[in-house]
Design an enzyme around this catalytic site. Structure first.
Site, PDB file in Angstrom:
ATOM      1  N   HIS A  93       0.912  -1.108   0.128  1.00  0.00           N
ATOM      2  CA  HIS A  93       0.069  -0.262  -0.056  1.00  0.00           C
ATOM      3  C   HIS A  93       0.797   1.305   0.035  1.00  0.00           C
ATOM      4  CE1 HIS A  93      -2.799   2.995   1.359  1.00  0.00           C
ATOM      5  NE2 HIS A  93      -1.877   3.168   2.563  1.00  0.00           N
ATOM      6  N   ASP A 122       6.804  22.437 -25.641  1.00  0.00           N
ATOM      7  CA  ASP A 122       6.539  21.086 -25.045  1.00  0.00           C
ATOM      8  C   ASP A 122       7.683  20.902 -24.094  1.00  0.00           C
ATOM      9  OD1 ASP A 122       6.555  18.153 -24.678  1.00  0.00           O
ATOM     10  OD2 ASP A 122       5.602  18.199 -26.843  1.00  0.00           O
ATOM     11  N   TRP A 158       7.797  -0.124   4.133  1.00  0.00           N
ATOM     12  CA  TRP A 158       8.034   0.630   2.826  1.00  0.00           C
ATOM     13  C   TRP A 158       9.552   1.036   3.333  1.00  0.00           C
ATOM     14  CZ3 TRP A 158       9.167   5.607   1.326  1.00  0.00           C
ATOM     15  CH2 TRP A 158       9.104   6.626   2.477  1.00  0.00           C
ATOM     16  N   SER A 185      12.969   6.467 -13.318  1.00  0.00           N
ATOM     17  CA  SER A 185      11.668   7.271 -13.916  1.00  0.00           C
ATOM     18  C   SER A 185      11.676   8.688 -13.479  1.00  0.00           C
ATOM     19  CB  SER A 185      10.516   6.199 -13.561  1.00  0.00           C
ATOM     20  OG  SER A 185       9.360   7.215 -14.154  1.00  0.00           O
ATOM     21  N   SER A 186      11.598   8.667 -12.069  1.00  0.00           N
ATOM     22  CA  SER A 186      11.840   9.877 -11.329  1.00  0.00           C
ATOM     23  C   SER A 186      12.925  10.847 -11.668  1.00  0.00           C
ATOM     24  CB  SER A 186      11.813   9.766  -9.597  1.00  0.00           C
ATOM     25  OG  SER A 186      10.630   8.927  -9.433  1.00  0.00           O
ATOM     26  N   HIS A 269      13.530  11.603   4.255  1.00  0.00           N
ATOM     27  CA  HIS A 269      12.807  12.736   4.586  1.00  0.00           C
ATOM     28  C   HIS A 269      12.781  13.897   3.434  1.00  0.00           C
ATOM     29  CE1 HIS A 269      10.795  14.887   7.482  1.00  0.00           C
ATOM     30  NE2 HIS A 269      11.421  16.056   6.766  1.00  0.00           N
ATOM     31  N   GLU A 271      12.158  13.041   0.603  1.00  0.00           N
ATOM     32  CA  GLU A 271      11.040  12.292  -0.357  1.00  0.00           C
ATOM     33  C   GLU A 271       9.658  13.014   0.234  1.00  0.00           C
ATOM     34  OE1 GLU A 271      10.776  10.568  -2.808  1.00  0.00           O
ATOM     35  OE2 GLU A 271       8.738  10.059  -2.487  1.00  0.00           O
ATOM     36  N   TYR A 273       9.039  15.753   1.324  1.00  0.00           N
ATOM     37  CA  TYR A 273       8.936  17.083   0.695  1.00  0.00           C
ATOM     38  C   TYR A 273       8.852  17.020  -0.889  1.00  0.00           C
ATOM     39  CZ  TYR A 273       9.921  18.632   5.357  1.00  0.00           C
ATOM     40  OH  TYR A 273       9.653  18.758   6.721  1.00  0.00           O
ATOM     41  N   SER A 284      -0.687  27.481  -4.240  1.00  0.00           N
ATOM     42  CA  SER A 284      -0.488  28.867  -4.365  1.00  0.00           C
ATOM     43  C   SER A 284      -0.868  29.528  -5.680  1.00  0.00           C
ATOM     44  CB  SER A 284       1.123  28.846  -4.410  1.00  0.00           C
ATOM     45  OG  SER A 284       1.605  28.317  -3.149  1.00  0.00           O
ATOM     46  N   HIS A 318      15.497  12.219  12.815  1.00  0.00           N
ATOM     47  CA  HIS A 318      14.459  12.595  13.838  1.00  0.00           C
ATOM     48  C   HIS A 318      13.464  11.345  13.511  1.00  0.00           C
ATOM     49  CE1 HIS A 318      12.200  15.154  10.370  1.00  0.00           C
ATOM     50  NE2 HIS A 318      11.880  13.728  10.051  1.00  0.00           N
ATOM     51  N   HIS A 319      13.456  10.455  12.473  1.00  0.00           N
ATOM     52  CA  HIS A 319      13.008   9.274  12.309  1.00  0.00           C
ATOM     53  C   HIS A 319      13.547   8.318  13.203  1.00  0.00           C
ATOM     54  CE1 HIS A 319      10.465  10.780   8.832  1.00  0.00           C
ATOM     55  NE2 HIS A 319      11.568  11.441   8.321  1.00  0.00           N
ATOM     56  N   THR A 344       7.432  26.928   6.613  1.00  0.00           N
ATOM     57  CA  THR A 344       6.123  26.401   6.454  1.00  0.00           C
ATOM     58  C   THR A 344       5.163  27.310   6.980  1.00  0.00           C
ATOM     59  OG1 THR A 344       7.140  24.141   6.783  1.00  0.00           O
ATOM     60  CG2 THR A 344       4.598  24.318   6.792  1.00  0.00           C
ATOM     61  N   LYS A 347       4.399  30.225   4.485  1.00  0.00           N
ATOM     62  CA  LYS A 347       3.557  29.725   3.664  1.00  0.00           C
ATOM     63  C   LYS A 347       2.008  29.791   4.069  1.00  0.00           C
ATOM     64  CE  LYS A 347       6.442  26.969   0.600  1.00  0.00           C
ATOM     65  NZ  LYS A 347       5.991  27.481  -0.660  1.00  0.00           N
ATOM     66  N   ARG A 466       2.053   0.736  15.123  1.00  0.00           N
ATOM     67  CA  ARG A 466       1.487   0.549  13.835  1.00  0.00           C
ATOM     68  C   ARG A 466       1.897  -0.757  13.113  1.00  0.00           C
ATOM     69  NH1 ARG A 466       6.048   4.418  10.896  1.00  0.00           N
ATOM     70  NH2 ARG A 466       4.777   3.719   9.163  1.00  0.00           N
TER      71      ARG A 466
END
Lengths: 541, 39
Positions: A93, A122, A158, A185-186, A269, A271, A273, A284, A318-319, A344, A347, A466
C-alpha cells in the site's frame, strides 16, 4: 547564471526552435491514433494524461489495499487475512501510494502545466519524457506480481529495514529492481522539468516571474536528483548483502543495520517534501484565483520553498530517535526539524493573507485548497510533536505516526492533486466538470477523511503500535470508527471518477480563461489546450 | 524535421541533461562507496 545572461541565450534558441517548429506545425497535427498515439507519444500533454491516469489506477489499487487493512482492523482478533499478508498489504500500500500514486500525479501535472506556464511548446526532452513514463507500468507490474510469488509480497514495511527485509521471499529482487526503475523514472522526469524550466522559458519570463507551481517543481526536481540515487544505492546494498556476500548492513560481517536507516532516511525525509512541495505550488496557484487577488508574498514563498528543501537534508535522524543516539545528535535533529515550521508557517500565513479581504468564491478547487491549508496544518502540528525527541520515545512506531503522515499526505498531497485536477480539468478537456458532483466529492471526502484519521491520534497516544493486524480490546472503538471512515472515504472517491467523466463528456464548454480570477499563460490558450502549446513564444512584460 | 528533432538538436538542453545525469550517477556511486569505506 544571471537571468540576463540566460535570456540572451534563451531568446536565440527559442527563435531557432520556433522557426523550425512553424514549418511543420501542420505536420504535427497528423498525430497517430489509437494505441500508437499513447505508446510512442512525445507530447507533453499526452504524457501528462498517461501519468495522471496511471496515478489514478494506482490510487485505487493502493486504496483497495488500505480497505483490506482497515477491514482487518475493524474489530480485534484476526478476521480476514493472515498476519504475513497483512504486513504485505501495509508495505505494498505504502509503496504504491508513494511511488505510484502521489509522485506520478505530480509528474503528470508538471508535464501538462509547466510548458504552458513558462510559454514553451513542449517539455525540453520529449523522447526521454516518453521513456520515463513507460518505465512505470513495468516497475509496478513487477512489484504487484510479487503478491503471487512464493513467500508473498514484501512485508517488512516500505522503509525496508534490514535485517527484517532480508527475510523477504522470492519477491526481494523484484522489489529492488522495481524500486530502481521507479527511481530512474523519477530522475528522468526531474531532469526534464529542470531543463524545461532553465532553458525553455518564453522571452521575459524571468525566474521570479514564474508561477509558483513551476518554482516548487524546480526545487522538487533538484531534491529528486539528489535523493533518488541514494535510495537506489541503499537498495543496491541490500541486494549485495543478500546475494553477493557483502556486509553493509550485516552486523555479523562488521556492518551496521542502523546505517541502513541513516541512508534510507537521508532519502526518505526529502522524499516527504518531494510529495508536498508541488502541492504547495498547486495551492499557491488556486487560492489567488478564487480570492481574486495576487498571491501574497510571492518572493517569500519562493525562499520558503528553498529553505524547506535545504532543511529537508539535515533532519533525517528524527525518524531514528529511538535507535540510540548521542544527546547532541538528538538535540541537533530536534532543533533542525522544528526550524522547518518557520518557512512552512510563512507559506500558511501567506495563503491566509491572500484570502484576507479577497472576493472569495468556493468552487471545488478552492474548497480542496482551503481544506488543504487547514488539514495539512494539523499534520504539521503533529509533526512538531513528533520532533520533540523525549516525547518521540512514546509516540515512535505508534498509530500517532500513522495519523500524522496520513494527515500530511492525504488531505495534504492528495487533496492538492484533486484540487489541481478540478482546477485545470476544463483546460485539459475543454468542458466544465459537474460542480454538484465536485462539491459532493469534496464534502464527503472532507468529513470521512477526518473520521478515518483523527481517531488514529488517540489510538497512538494510548499506545497502539503501527503495522499490526490485531490489537487489545481497549483499542476497539476508535479502530471501528476509523475503519468506517475508511470505507466511506474509499467510496467517496468514486465521485471523483464521476466528476472527471462529467468533464470529459461535458456539455458546458469551458472558456479559455475558465475561472474569472485566473492569471497565467495557460489561461491564454484555448480550452482544450492545443496539441502544441506555444509554437510562437509569448512575450511576458 | 518535427518539434522533437528540433529539441533534440538543442545543445544547451543536451549539455544540461548530461550534467544532471552525471550528478545523479555520482550520488548513486558516491553513497555506495562512502558506505563501503565506512567499515
Amino acid at each position: 547564471m544571471s537571468d540576463k545572461h540566460s535570456h540572451s541565450h534563451h531568446d536565440h534558441d527559442h527563435h531557432q526552435g520556433h522557426d523550425h517548429g512553424h514549418a511543420n506545425d501542420h505536420h504535427d497535427e497528423h498525430m497517430p491514433t489509437g494505441l500508437n498515439r499513447w505508446v510512442f507519444t512525445t507530447n507533453h500533454k499526452d504524457i501528462g494524461t498517461l501519468y495522471l491516469v496511471f496515478s489514478l489506477i494506482m490510487f485505487f489499487l493502493g486504496g483497495s489495499m488500505a480497505m483490506i487493512i482497515r477491514a482487518e482492523l475493524f474489530q480485534p482478533g484476526l478476521q480476514f487475512v493472515d498476519p504475513q499478508f497483512f504486513n504485505s498489504m501495509t508495505t505494498v500500500h505504502a509503496l504504491l501510494m508513494v511511488f505510484g500514486a502521489v509522485m506520478p500525479a505530480f509528474v503528470g501535472l508538471a508535464n501538462w502545466l509547466i510548458p504552458m506556464m513558462v510559454g514553451a511548446p513542449d517539455m525540453a526532452l520529449p523522447r526521454m519524457n516518453n521513456w520515463s513514463f513507460w518505465i512505470l507500468p513495468f516497475a509496478f507490474s513487477m512489484l504487484i506480481i510479487t503478491l503471487f510469488l512464493p513467500g508473498g509480497a514484501p512485508a517488512g514495511g516500505w522503509t525496508l529495514y534490514p535485517p527484517l527485509v532480508l527475510q523477504t521471499g522470492d519477491a526481494f529482487p523484484f522489489m529492488v529492481f522495481a524500486i530502481h526503475l521507479m527511481g530512474a523514472s523519477s530522475i528522468m522526469g526531474s531532469i526534464n522539468v529542470i531543463v524545461t524550466i532553465m532553458n525553455m522559458r518564453a522571452p521575459g519570463m524571468t525566474l521570479m516571474k514564474m508561477p509558483l507551481f513551476c518554482w516548487t517543481w524546480l526545487i522538487t526536481a533538484y531534491l529528486l536528483i539528489a535523493v533518488m540515487p541514494v535510495l537506489a544505492g541503499a537498495v543496491t546494498m541490500l541486494l549485495t548483502d543478500r546475494y553477493f556476500g557483502t556486509s553493509f548492513f550485516n552486523a555479523a560481517g562488521g556492518g551496521d543495520p542502523v546505517l541502513f536507516q541513516h541512508v534510507f532516511w537521508f532519502f526518505g525525509h526529502p522524499e516527504v517534501y518531494i510529495m508536498i512541495l508541488p502541492a504547495f505550488g498547486v495551492v499557491s496557484q488556486i487560492i489567488p484565483t478564487f480570492s481574486r487577488k495576487p498571491l501574497f508574498g510571492y518572493s517569500s514563498m519562493v525562499y520558503a520553498t528553498a529553505s524547506i528543501a535545504f532543511l529537508s537534508f539535515i533532519v533525517w535522524a528524527h525518524h531514528m530517535f529511538t535507535t540510540g543516539m548521542p544527546i547532541a545528535g538528538q538535540l541537533f535533529f530536534m532543533m533542525a526539524t522544528m526550524l522547518i515550521a518557520i518557512p512552512t508557517a510563512v507559506k500558511i500565513f501567506n495563503w491566509l493573507a491572500t484570502m484576507w479581504k479577497g472576493e472569495l468564491t468556493f468552487e471545488t478547487p478552492m474548497l480542496f485548497s482551503i481544506a488543504f491549508v487547514l488539514l495539512f496544518t494539523i499534520g504539521g502540528f503533529s509533526g512538531l510533536m513528533l520532533a520533540i525527541a523525549p516525547a518521540d520515545f512514546q509516540y515512535h512506531d505508534t498509530y500517532f505516526v500513522v495519523a500524522h503522515f496520513h494527515y500530511v499526505l492525504v488531505p495534504g498531497a492528495v487533496f492538492a492533486i484533486m484540487a489541481a485536477t478540478y482546477y485545470w480539468l476544463p483546460k485539459w478537456t475543454g468542458n466544465m466538470y459537474n460542480e454538484t458532483i465536485g462539491k459532493a466529492h469534496f464534502w464527503s471526502s472532507l468529513i470521512t477523511i477526518n473520521i478515518l484519521f483523527f481517531p488514529q491520534h488517540f489510538l497512538g497516544l494510548a499506545g497502539m503500535p503501527r503495522r499490526i493486524p490485531d490489537y487489545p480490546t481497549q483499542f476497539a472503538d476508535f479502530n471501528m470508527i476509523s475503519s468506517i471512515g475508511a470505507f466511506l472515504f474509499g467510496a467517496s472517491q468514486l465521485l471523483f471518477v464521476w466528476a472527471i467523466f462529467s468533464s470529459v463528456n461535458g456539455k458546458q464548454k469551458a472558456t479559455s480563461q475558465v475561472w474569472d480570477g485566473a492569471e497565467g499563460l495557460e489561461w491564454t490558450l484555448p480550452s482544450p489546450a492545443p496539441y502544441h502549446s506555444f509554437s510562437t513564444p509569448p512575450v511576458i512584460k | 524535421m518535427n518539434t522533437v528533432d528540433t529539441f533534440a538538436r538543442n545543445k544547451r538542453n543536451k549539455r544540461l541533461l548530461i550534467v544532471l545525469v552525471l550528478l545523479a550517477a555520482g550520488f548513486y556511486a558516491g553513497i555506495i562507496i562512502l558506505m563501503g569505506l565506512r567499515g
